[in-house]
Design a protein around this motif. Structure first.
Motif, PDB file in Angstrom:
ATOM      1  N   LEU A 420       0.817  -0.974  -0.080  1.00  0.00           N
ATOM      2  CA  LEU A 420       0.190   0.214   0.085  1.00  0.00           C
ATOM      3  C   LEU A 420       0.997   1.125   0.009  1.00  0.00           C
ATOM      4  CD1 LEU A 420      -2.709   1.644   0.088  1.00  0.00           C
ATOM      5  CD2 LEU A 420      -2.357   1.129   2.813  1.00  0.00           C
ATOM      6  N   THR A 421       0.593   2.029  -0.875  1.00  0.00           N
ATOM      7  CA  THR A 421       1.512   3.408  -1.124  1.00  0.00           C
ATOM      8  C   THR A 421       0.283   4.441  -0.948  1.00  0.00           C
ATOM      9  OG1 THR A 421       3.006   2.299  -2.329  1.00  0.00           O
ATOM     10  CG2 THR A 421       2.843   4.965  -2.472  1.00  0.00           C
ATOM     11  N   GLY A 457       3.372  -2.820   3.724  1.00  0.00           N
ATOM     12  CA  GLY A 457       3.341  -3.948   3.085  1.00  0.00           C
ATOM     13  C   GLY A 457       4.019  -5.143   3.666  1.00  0.00           C
ATOM     14  N   THR A 458       3.567  -6.369   3.336  1.00  0.00           N
ATOM     15  CA  THR A 458       4.219  -7.535   3.682  1.00  0.00           C
ATOM     16  C   THR A 458       4.657  -8.480   2.328  1.00  0.00           C
ATOM     17  OG1 THR A 458       2.217  -8.706   3.731  1.00  0.00           O
ATOM     18  CG2 THR A 458       3.077  -7.695   5.982  1.00  0.00           C
ATOM     19  N   VAL A 459       5.788  -9.021   2.480  1.00  0.00           N
ATOM     20  CA  VAL A 459       6.091 -10.175   1.537  1.00  0.00           C
ATOM     21  C   VAL A 459       6.535 -11.400   2.312  1.00  0.00           C
ATOM     22  CG1 VAL A 459       7.708 -10.743  -0.285  1.00  0.00           C
ATOM     23  CG2 VAL A 459       6.620  -8.365  -0.361  1.00  0.00           C
ATOM     24  N   THR A 460       6.079 -12.413   2.055  1.00  0.00           N
ATOM     25  CA  THR A 460       6.298 -13.710   2.488  1.00  0.00           C
ATOM     26  C   THR A 460       6.811 -14.358   1.354  1.00  0.00           C
ATOM     27  OG1 THR A 460       4.785 -13.410   4.229  1.00  0.00           O
ATOM     28  CG2 THR A 460       5.809 -15.523   3.966  1.00  0.00           C
ATOM     29  N   SER A 461       8.171 -15.200   1.678  1.00  0.00           N
ATOM     30  CA  SER A 461       8.895 -15.943   0.613  1.00  0.00           C
ATOM     31  C   SER A 461       9.133 -17.326   1.073  1.00  0.00           C
ATOM     32  CB  SER A 461      10.155 -15.506   0.284  1.00  0.00           C
ATOM     33  OG  SER A 461      11.145 -15.328   1.225  1.00  0.00           O
ATOM     34  N   ALA A 462       8.919 -18.257   0.224  1.00  0.00           N
ATOM     35  CA  ALA A 462       9.046 -19.534   0.785  1.00  0.00           C
ATOM     36  C   ALA A 462       9.678 -20.260  -0.399  1.00  0.00           C
ATOM     37  CB  ALA A 462       7.559 -20.285   0.893  1.00  0.00           C
ATOM     38  N   LYS A 474       9.077  -3.572   6.420  1.00  0.00           N
ATOM     39  CA  LYS A 474       8.890  -2.681   7.502  1.00  0.00           C
ATOM     40  C   LYS A 474       7.858  -1.590   7.082  1.00  0.00           C
ATOM     41  CE  LYS A 474      11.209   0.218  10.827  1.00  0.00           C
ATOM     42  NZ  LYS A 474      12.552   0.734  11.275  1.00  0.00           N
ATOM     43  N   ASP A 475       7.023  -1.180   7.830  1.00  0.00           N
ATOM     44  CA  ASP A 475       6.209  -0.243   7.490  1.00  0.00           C
ATOM     45  C   ASP A 475       6.673   0.971   7.741  1.00  0.00           C
ATOM     46  OD1 ASP A 475       4.391  -2.257   6.728  1.00  0.00           O
ATOM     47  OD2 ASP A 475       3.200  -1.821   8.848  1.00  0.00           O
ATOM     48  N   GLU A 476       6.526   1.997   6.791  1.00  0.00           N
ATOM     49  CA  GLU A 476       7.320   3.206   6.653  1.00  0.00           C
ATOM     50  C   GLU A 476       6.103   4.390   6.575  1.00  0.00           C
ATOM     51  OE1 GLU A 476      10.731   4.180   4.753  1.00  0.00           O
ATOM     52  OE2 GLU A 476      10.815   2.056   3.819  1.00  0.00           O
ATOM     53  N   VAL A 477       5.943   5.337   7.633  1.00  0.00           N
ATOM     54  CA  VAL A 477       5.099   6.426   7.484  1.00  0.00           C
ATOM     55  C   VAL A 477       5.697   7.703   8.065  1.00  0.00           C
ATOM     56  CG1 VAL A 477       2.858   7.336   8.780  1.00  0.00           C
ATOM     57  CG2 VAL A 477       3.306   4.886   8.426  1.00  0.00           C
ATOM     58  N   GLU A 478       5.638   8.661   6.886  1.00  0.00           N
ATOM     59  CA  GLU A 478       6.028   9.791   7.343  1.00  0.00           C
ATOM     60  C   GLU A 478       5.313  11.244   6.920  1.00  0.00           C
ATOM     61  OE1 GLU A 478       9.971  12.175   5.366  1.00  0.00           O
ATOM     62  OE2 GLU A 478      10.340   9.830   6.216  1.00  0.00           O
ATOM     63  N   SER A 479       5.353  12.127   7.718  1.00  0.00           N
ATOM     64  CA  SER A 479       4.755  13.548   7.601  1.00  0.00           C
ATOM     65  C   SER A 479       5.827  14.669   7.535  1.00  0.00           C
ATOM     66  CB  SER A 479       3.952  13.743   8.760  1.00  0.00           C
ATOM     67  OG  SER A 479       3.296  15.107   8.868  1.00  0.00           O
ATOM     68  N   VAL A 480       5.607  15.623   6.366  1.00  0.00           N
ATOM     69  CA  VAL A 480       6.674  16.428   5.950  1.00  0.00           C
ATOM     70  C   VAL A 480       5.976  17.761   5.869  1.00  0.00           C
ATOM     71  CG1 VAL A 480       8.342  17.207   4.329  1.00  0.00           C
ATOM     72  CG2 VAL A 480       8.242  14.735   4.987  1.00  0.00           C
TER      73      VAL A 480
END
Length: 706
Positions: A420-421, A457-462, A474-480
């Motif tokens: 999700l962007t 987002g999440t990515v699961t690999s197998a 890792k989720d990233e949230v930023e306010s500028v």
């Protein structure tokens, strides 16, 4: 390893430098017209012919008609038409792909120009009041244009435009061995119909289509090597529009809707022989690859606007738009070949991916102006923007390989992910405007912006045999928040002189995460002087300074641009237009890369010192013979003499482009003009001659005027 990494970095940034230089080069070239399109002295007199035609059309029965040199009265319409037909002869020495990427002119017959203008004599015709049709460079040039416009007062207005573009792109043989190149034909069509154009309520209908096909050479990464593929792009987009405009008590209303479909179905295959790849020193080869990547998209757009005044002093404009798109894509790929070692065979490799993406977005603009007095006003502009890109993807990879004569083994890997962007942005510009007629105007204001960015987002690999879950993003949230001062002054001391100055200073941010707001200052100056009725001068200066305070980046970019031009046209038989531009570009940024586990740091220093000169001229040798000359010269001096550390990289692309053009136009009579046009292009990179070319283009044409 270190020289190899530096070579890769140098080539990547060299491509960016080449793209920047070519963009400036093409901007200067296209800012001026080609000698083939320059007006002759006879064409400058066309307005006089049109006036004579109008006088003849409205002459009274007992008056003597003076027929103009061109144009006729047919039925109830005055009609003028012209057509120029010609043939191009082209020859190129050097690297032809470079010439095709920049100029892309080829041999062949052309309809260089066609125009038809028809107008009702008394202002109202049975089917239409006015009709205009134009064709430019039809038959294979890099850019072709077709248009038709018809209208009848209070009934309809119809516009049709068709544009064709021939794109040829190559990165050059010294970058990735020229494996990523393309030769694509694109056509863009746009049709608009407005019903009851002069009435209080107006209906709008439209259709647009954009489609492309041709040849494309993408690449594939197989066994840690790079291979060129054979591709044929095929994509198209269709837009269906409808809407309504209305006017009520000096208020304007608009409501419109759009539905768009898009599909992409390229054909992509490997070469019909065993390909050794970009790295010929390893054992990896590609014997077969087939890739299918169909893409489908559907979207709907709804927009509306309101514009009007509340009382005599308060003026408002409000516009809104909402877009919702759903996209589905698949990636199916099958390949085979050999591995990095000679005794490993990749019997088959299958890759499958499915994805679904939703992209909703909304935009709201609102502007208000309050007139404090006759000379002062308060202005405020607000914008709200919100969009999201929500995507889900699943991939599966299965590889069957054999080592020597051993039993083949199978490996399987899968990934499941969602992203999700999101962006929410608010901006506001408030300024005080001052207007004292044509002599003086100014504005002082402040721009503020607040942006909130979410990357979730999440990515699961197998992978077999244990299918153990892998990476979770890792989720990233930023306010500028950013702010900037804006201001400008426009002064017109006399009717023949005008001066403009504006400045912006503050911070700006259009990145998503990890980048601090840029500190920037932009200054522009422009002067226009009409020395006499036939002689004018233009001058401009632009300065832009940007600094990225992020410690890991510390990017700095400085630009200085100087422009001067003169235009002299004492009469229709003589015209001279000339100018000079100089662009001084400099940017620096930190470099960080790892070699064998050792972190290496340095600086990237990039330079561009671009000078460009142009001149257009027309002069009549006789009453029937015109000579037209065009000259462009562009030179980039590259980097000055600077000192750099052992881990620093200095990047520049010193080059020279030379483009003289000439044309002779002979008017046999009022209806036929013969043309001989010559164009020369030379391109030279001082550090390397791989991309250099020299090209000559001769065009013979005849122009018929009716």
């Amino acid at each position: 390893m270190k020289p190899k990494v530096q070579t890769i970095v140098h080539r990547l940034v060299r491509s960016c430098a080449l793209a920047t230089s070519l963009a400036l080069l093409m901007a200067v070239s296209y800012a001026q017209s080609s000698v083939e399109k320059s007006e002759t002295a006879q064409q400058k007199q066309k307005q006089e012919d049109e006036l004579a035609l109008a006088r003849a059309a409205v002459a009274k029965p007992n008056e003597k008609r003076e027929e103009p040199e061109t144009g006729r009265i047919i039925g109830g319409y005055s009609v003028q038409s012209s057509m120029e037909l010609g043939y191009r002869f082209e020859s190129t020495r050097g690297y032809r792909n470079s010439f095709l990427s920049q100029v892309n002119v080829r041999d062949g017959f052309r309809v260089l120009e066609y125009s038809l203008d028809s107008r009702a004599v008394d202002g109202s015709g049975m089917l239409y009041d006015s009709l205009r049709s134009d064709v430019t460079n039809a038959g294979g040039d890099q850019s072709q244009y077709f248009s038709l416009r018809m209208d009848k007062a209070r009934v309809y207005r119809f516009d049709a435009n068709v544009r064709r573009f021939n794109y040829f792109r190559t990165p050059g043989p010294d970058f990735a061995r020229d494996i990523r190149n393309s030769d694509v034909r694109q056509q863009v069509s746009d049709y608009n119909l407005k019903l009851f154009p002069q009435r209080a309520v107006r209906l709008n209908f439209g259709y647009a289509r954009s489609a492309a096909k041709g040849r494309d050479n993408p690449d594939a990464s197989f066994q840690r090597d790079l291979f060129q593929l054979l591709g044929h792009p095929r994509w198209q987009a269709n837009d269906y529009r409808t809407g309504i405009d209305a006017t009520w008590r000096k208020w304007n209303f608009n409501l419109s809707g759009l539905y768009r479909t898009f599909k992409n179905d390229p054909d992509i295959l490997s070469k019909p022989f065993v390909d050794p790849g970009l790295n010929t020193t390893d054992f990896a080869t590609l014997s077969f690859l087939e890739r299918d990547i169909p893409l489908r998209s559907h979207s709907g757009v709804v927009s509306g606007s309101v514009q009007g005044s509340i009382g005599e002093r308060f003026h408002v404009v409000v516009r809104g738009l909402h877009d919702d798109e759903l996209m589905r894509g698949r990636w199916l790929e099958q390949s085979s070949g050999t591995g990095l070692t000679a005794n490993v065979k990749i019997l088959s490799a299958f890759f499958n991916a499915d994805s679904v993406t939703k992209r909703p977005s909304s935009t709201l603009d609102a502007a208000a102006t309050f007139d404090l007095s006759k000379n002062f006003s308060l202005n405020d502009t607000f914008r709200y923007t919100s969009f999201k890109i929500q995507g889900d993807m699943r991939t599966a990879s299965t590889t069957l390989q054999q080592t020597g004569t051993a039993t083949p083994t199978t490996s399987v890997s899968r990934t499941f992910g969602d992203r999700l962007t999101g962006l929410t942005s608010y901006s506001n510009i408030a300024d005080l405007g001052m207007n004292f007629g044509r002599k003086f105007s100014a504005n002082l204001g402040w721009r503020a912006m607040h942006r909130e960015v979410d990357l979730i987002g999440t990515v699961t690999s197998a992978s077999s045999p244990l299918f153990t879950p892998g990476v979770v993003l890792k989720d990233e949230v930023e306010s500028v928040a950013t702010n900037a001062f804006v201001g400008g002054v426009r002064v017109r001391p006399s009717n023949r002189t005008s001066f403009m100055f504006d400045v912006e200073h503050g911070t700006a941010n259009n990145a998503f995460v990890r980048i601090n707001p840029l500190d920037f200052t932009r200054v522009r100056l422009r002067a226009q002087i009409q020395a006499t009725d036939t002689l004018s001068f233009d001058g401009a200066f632009t300065s832009v300074d940007r600094t990225n305070p992020t410690p890991q980046v510390q990017n700095e970019s400085d630009t200085r641009s100087y422009t001067a031009a003169v235009n002299w046209e004492p009469n229709s038989r003589l015209w001279i237009n000339a100018g000079y531009d100089y662009h001084d570009l400099y940017t620096t940024a930190n470099l960080r890369y790892s070699l064998a586990g050792v972190l290496t740091t340095g600086k990237l220093l990039a330079y561009g010192r671009i000078s460009s000169f142009f001149m257009n001229t027309r002069f009549s040798l006789t009453k029937r013979l015109d000579a037209l000359l065009v000259y462009y010269y562009i030179k980039d001096l590259g980097a000055p003499s600077v000192s750099a550390g052992t881990s620093d990289t200095i990047l520049a692309l010193p080059l020279r482009r030379h483009n003289p053009e000439a044309r002779l136009a002979y008017r046999f009579n009022n209806h036929v003009t013969g043309n001989v046009s010559y164009r020369h292009y030379s391109y030279n990179e001082f550090n390397s001659g791989v991309m250099d070319y020299w090209s000559n283009i001769l065009t013979l044409s005849a122009r018929f005027t009716f």
